[in-house]
Design a protein around this motif. Structure first.
Motif, short mmCIF file in Angstrom:
data_model
loop_
_atom_site.label_atom_id
_atom_site.label_comp_id
_atom_site.label_asym_id
_atom_site.label_seq_id
_atom_site.Cartn_x
_atom_site.Cartn_y
_atom_site.Cartn_z
N MET B 1 -36.26 53.59 -22.90
CA MET B 1 -35.02 53.16 -23.58
C MET B 1 -35.33 52.07 -24.60
N SER B 2 -34.98 52.34 -25.83
CA SER B 2 -35.30 51.37 -26.89
C SER B 2 -34.46 50.10 -26.81
N ILE B 3 -33.37 50.13 -25.98
CA ILE B 3 -32.58 48.91 -25.87
C ILE B 3 -32.97 48.10 -24.64
N LEU B 4 -34.04 48.51 -23.98
CA LEU B 4 -34.55 47.75 -22.84
C LEU B 4 -35.98 47.31 -23.15
N PRO B 5 -36.46 46.28 -22.45
CA PRO B 5 -37.86 45.91 -22.64
C PRO B 5 -38.77 47.08 -22.27
N PRO B 6 -39.91 47.20 -22.92
CA PRO B 6 -40.83 48.31 -22.64
C PRO B 6 -41.11 48.42 -21.14
N SER B 7 -41.34 49.67 -20.68
CA SER B 7 -41.48 49.86 -19.24
C SER B 7 -42.78 49.26 -18.70
N GLN B 8 -43.74 49.03 -19.54
CA GLN B 8 -44.96 48.37 -19.09
C GLN B 8 -45.01 46.97 -19.69
N LYS B 9 -45.51 46.04 -18.90
CA LYS B 9 -45.65 44.70 -19.48
C LYS B 9 -46.69 44.72 -20.59
N ILE B 10 -47.76 45.47 -20.33
CA ILE B 10 -48.75 45.62 -21.40
C ILE B 10 -48.61 47.03 -21.94
N TRP B 11 -47.92 47.14 -23.07
CA TRP B 11 -47.64 48.47 -23.61
C TRP B 11 -48.63 48.82 -24.71
N TRP B 12 -49.41 47.87 -25.13
CA TRP B 12 -50.32 48.15 -26.24
C TRP B 12 -51.36 49.20 -25.84
#
Lengths: 576, 178, 56
Positions: B1-12
């Protein structure tokens, strides 16, 4: 501290802070006022440029065009963007807004500034167009109004940044900020550069209009002014791309295909999009080709690359979400089964398609250094920016308004059938307008011109009959678009006044820039915003095949259109 | 969901979808083609923007245009009273923009190359040569020199396509090519 | 799900990659977003304009 300042919208689950909510409403409502004014004058402009109608006289036409451009390109857009910034920071991060009191100061400055500009216009001595190129003079209050408006908007930008800091410190969310907020941050950064450039050039120009400075260099003015004039439209790009992502999430629960890719694309905007202002200086004397090629190629077209990435990932994430719901047949079932009758979706998707296919392609073509020779200042240019701003940005803002009226203002939309058709009417009209302006511009028809038949001129010239016909059809498109725009304003205002109350506290005046009844705010502090749920997507995720096919069609159109124009360029007089 | 923080803390470190990667590569290649096209056209294209321009003053430019008109006027256009000037093939020719005319009318020879000097005496103007469709911005205080080779004969109009006040739409000039 | 919990516990120790640190830092982005256009567009542009020669 103990006061309950938040409410949760039961339909969307979003949390609204009392002060942020009021600021959002005030900015959005003022934006719509300028949309209404600018849109009405746009209708008069369109009907005047229809050779068979030609309704205004020359003086009124230039006045109407000046107001139309300024009211839409600056006031409607930036007022609404401020509302988007409060939404993307306070609401999406579940945070209190930093210094709402100063937010109202910013809002007031924007209101006073934009009013001064309108006063200058209506007094009749400041029909200098949106661009106000020196040494053509406007009244001092015209420049002063723009400066005040810019300061107000700058305050809004800093409050957005400060709210990000507050939210982080008070740990209202977990992990990184949501992608939509990141897009809004991109818009804010571009806005800060834009407004600073505006100040650098408009303050001396204001002093010049008062007689304190004797000379403003026209080329210097154009170069720095366009860092305001074009970058302000890049704020729009960042803002409406964020809204696309937001709507994809709201309607489909879509998750970005890859956070890394989408955020990197926004980073490319932050670094390179603003250099695109050089488009406007391509046909100017004095600035070297090296500067022109470097800047207009957006530093190797990296910003174009970013737009092409968003163009894939937004529909791509919708496709993935739809396929997960079972619309998995063939290439396009996901798209056919999309909620086309819901204006939030249809307006957003029309915005995306027309922005990309028409606005994006024509923008790059006319931004090519040499091809600009056959396009500069022709009506091709308005053809381009009606596809980008009038469809891309304005329709994205319309889409989010359809979502916000029930959620933010707590009123049900009136006229469900009109809501269903409005995006098609507006988008269709604008599509006709854009295409035929692009066509007429290709045949050399000038922009900002009252009479292309030159009936009052000492010398004579006749444009090709096709060009005149195209201007007629464009006027018809403009008329349809204006009807669509008027319908939108009627629906929006009508819903605020007559729409069914979804909360007992949503009375007219308490929803009109002021908070709702105090009883609505019953939450002291919302729970911490957690990470998005992890989705198990199987082997490498569901692939967005349909979107990829659409993207290839887009690329083919892009390549063909570019080389058609290159061919056309090679047919004009050799020069150098 | 683009209106929530990314599902992983490290998304890179999340992998990129195959289709997304393919599109990035295709788009990058196309962007490089577009970029290369501009320098290519500088070398091999025949229509380029001029890099020759000077700071000038309106009086200076007007003087030069007057001198050319004085030496080479062949007739006067009866309706507008603007002189028609036939400068020698290959020479420096001048056209000035002012509220609201392009002055003088030029008569050029087909397939001959001229150095066309353009400037404005007052506000900004747009030099739009029709129907061949060449469009340049003309500024007061700056003189642009464009090397042009008219390769079609006939009557061409110079439309002003930068808004220059209430008489803007009457600002029309002429270039004849013989 | 198990795999994810496993990942999360890993992440606690894992350092955040440099690019993500940059993208999570609004003020660094603001600095870059103002620096690039100011240098390449405004300053370079103004230098070009200043260096236009006067007519002979």
């Amino acid at each position: 501290m103990a006061a309950n300042m938040f409410r949760q919208c039961p339909d969307s689950g979003l949390f609204f802070h009392k002060s942020a909510e009021s600021l959002m409403k005030a900015h959005a409502v003022f934006g719509v006022v300028y949309l209404l004014l600018g849109g009405f004058l746009g209708l008069l402009v369109a009907l005047t440029r229809m050779p068979s109608l030609h309704i205004l006289n020359a003086e009124d036409f230039y006045l109407a065009l000046s107001i139309h451009g300024t009211a839409i390109l600056i006031f409607w857009i930036i007022f609404f963007e401020m509302a988007v910034l409060y939404f993307a920071s306070s609401t999406l991060l579940r945070s209190r807004p930093a210094t709402p009191g100063i937010g109202w100061v910013g809002f007031l400055l924007m209101v006073i500034g934009s009013t001064l500009v309108m006063v200058a216009f209506f007094r009749g001595n400041s029909s200098v167009m949106f661009t106000s190129y020196v040494p053509m003079p406007a009244e001092p209050i015209f420049y002063l109004g723009l400066i005040l408006f810019a300061v107000g908007a700058l305050i809004g930008c800093f409050i957005f940044l400060a709210t990000l800091v507050v939210a982080k410190q008070e740990k209202t969310y977990d992990g990184s900020i949501p992608l939509v907020t990141f897009g809004a941050l991109t818009a804010t950064i571009i806005a800060i550069f834009t407004i600073a450039s505006g100040a650098v050039i408009l303050i001396p120009t204001w002093l010049w209009s008062l007689g304190f400075i004797s000379h403003i260099d026209p080329l210097m003015y154009r170069t720095v002014w366009w860092a305001l004039g074009h970058s302000s439209q890049q704020i729009n790009v960042a803002a409406h791309v964020s809204i696309w992502y937001a709507i994809a999430a709201i309607i489909f629960g879509a998750k970005p295909m890859s956070e890394k890719v989408s955020r990197t694309a926004f980073l490319l905007y932050i670094l390179f999009l603003q250099l695109a202002s050089a488009h406007h200086i391509l046909a100017d004397p004095g600035v070297s080709s090296t500067w022109k090629v470097f800047n207009t190629s957006y530093a190797m077209y990296l910003a174009v690359l970013a737009s092409m990435v968003h163009g894939l990932t937004v529909p791509g994430c919708i496709e993935v979400a739809q396929r997960k719901k079972g619309f998995n047949n063939g290439l396009f079932e996901w798209l056919k089964k999309a909620p086309w009758a819901n204006p939030v979706f249809s307006a957003m998707f029309i915005s995306l398609i027309i922005f990309g296919f028409i606005g994006g392609i024509t923008g790059v073509v006319m931004g090519t250094e040499q091809i600009n020779l056959i396009i500069h200042n022709t009506i091709f240019v308005p053809g381009h920016f009606h596809a980008t701003v009038a469809v891309g940005t304005t329709m994205a803002f319309m889409a989010i308004t359809y979502f916000l009226i029930p959620v933010l203002f707590r009123r049900q939309l009136i006229w469900p059938n009109a809501c269903k058709w409005q995006p098609y009417l507006f988008g269709g009209g604008m599509l006709i307008l854009s295409l035929f302006l692009l066509g007429a511009g290709t045949l050399g028809v000038p922009r900002r011109h009252w009479d292309i038949n030159f009936s009052d001129a000492a010398l004579q010239f006749q444009f090709a009959g096709t060009a005149i016909t195209m201007m007629g059809i464009a006027g018809l498109g403009g008329f349809l678009a204006a009807m669509g725009g008027a319908l939108f304003c009627l629906i929006a205002v009508g819903s605020l006044v007559f729409g069914k109350r979804l909360d007992p506290g949503a009375s007219l005046f308490s929803s009109f820039g002021f908070p709702m009844a105090a009883s609505c705010y019953n939450i002291e502090r919302p729970g911490k915003l957690g990470l998005a749920p992890v989705e198990q997507t199987g082997d490498g995720g569901i692939q967005a095949k349909g979107t990829f096919v659409l993207a290839l069609v887009f690329l083919a159109a892009f390549v063909v259109y570019f080389f058609i124009n290159a061919k056309y360029l090679s047919s004009i007089w050799p020069m150098g | 969901m683009s209106i929530l923080p990314p599902s992983q803390k490290i998304w890179w470190k999340e992998p990129i979808h195959g289709i997304e990667m393919m599109w990035i590569i295709i788009a990058l290649i196309w962007c490089l083609v577009l970029f290369a096209w501009m320098p290519y056209w500088h070398v091999y294209g025949k229509q380029n923007l001029s890099n020759e321009s000077y700071k000038t003053a309106p009086e200076v430019f007007e003087g030069k245009a007057n001198a050319m008109a004085k030496a080479h006027t062949v007739r006067t256009d009866p309706k507008s009273n603007i002189p028609v000037v036939h400068p020698p093939a290959g020479s420096d020719v001048y056209m000035l923009g002012r509220l609201w005319q392009w002055w003088p009318i030029l008569e050029l020879e087909k397939d001959k190359t001229y150095r066309l000097h353009l400037s404005s005496l007052d506000w900004q103007h747009g030099f739009s040569l029709q129907p061949t469709n060449i469009n340049l911005q003309i500024l007061p205080g700056y003189e642009t020199v464009v090397t042009i080779t008219p390769d079609q004969s006939g009557e061409f109009a110079v439309v002003c396509n930068e808004f220059c006040g209430v008489g803007h739409h009457t600002m029309l000039g002429k270039i004849y090519v013989k | 799900m198990q795999r994810n919990e496993h990942q999360e516990s890993n992440q606690e120790e894992e350092p955040v990659p440099g690019m993500q640190q940059l993208l999570d830092n609004p003020f660094m982005l603001l600095f870059l977003g103002v620096l690039f256009p100011t240098v390449f567009y405004i300053l370079w542009g103004i230098m070009e304009i200043i260096s236009i020669p006067a007519v002979k």
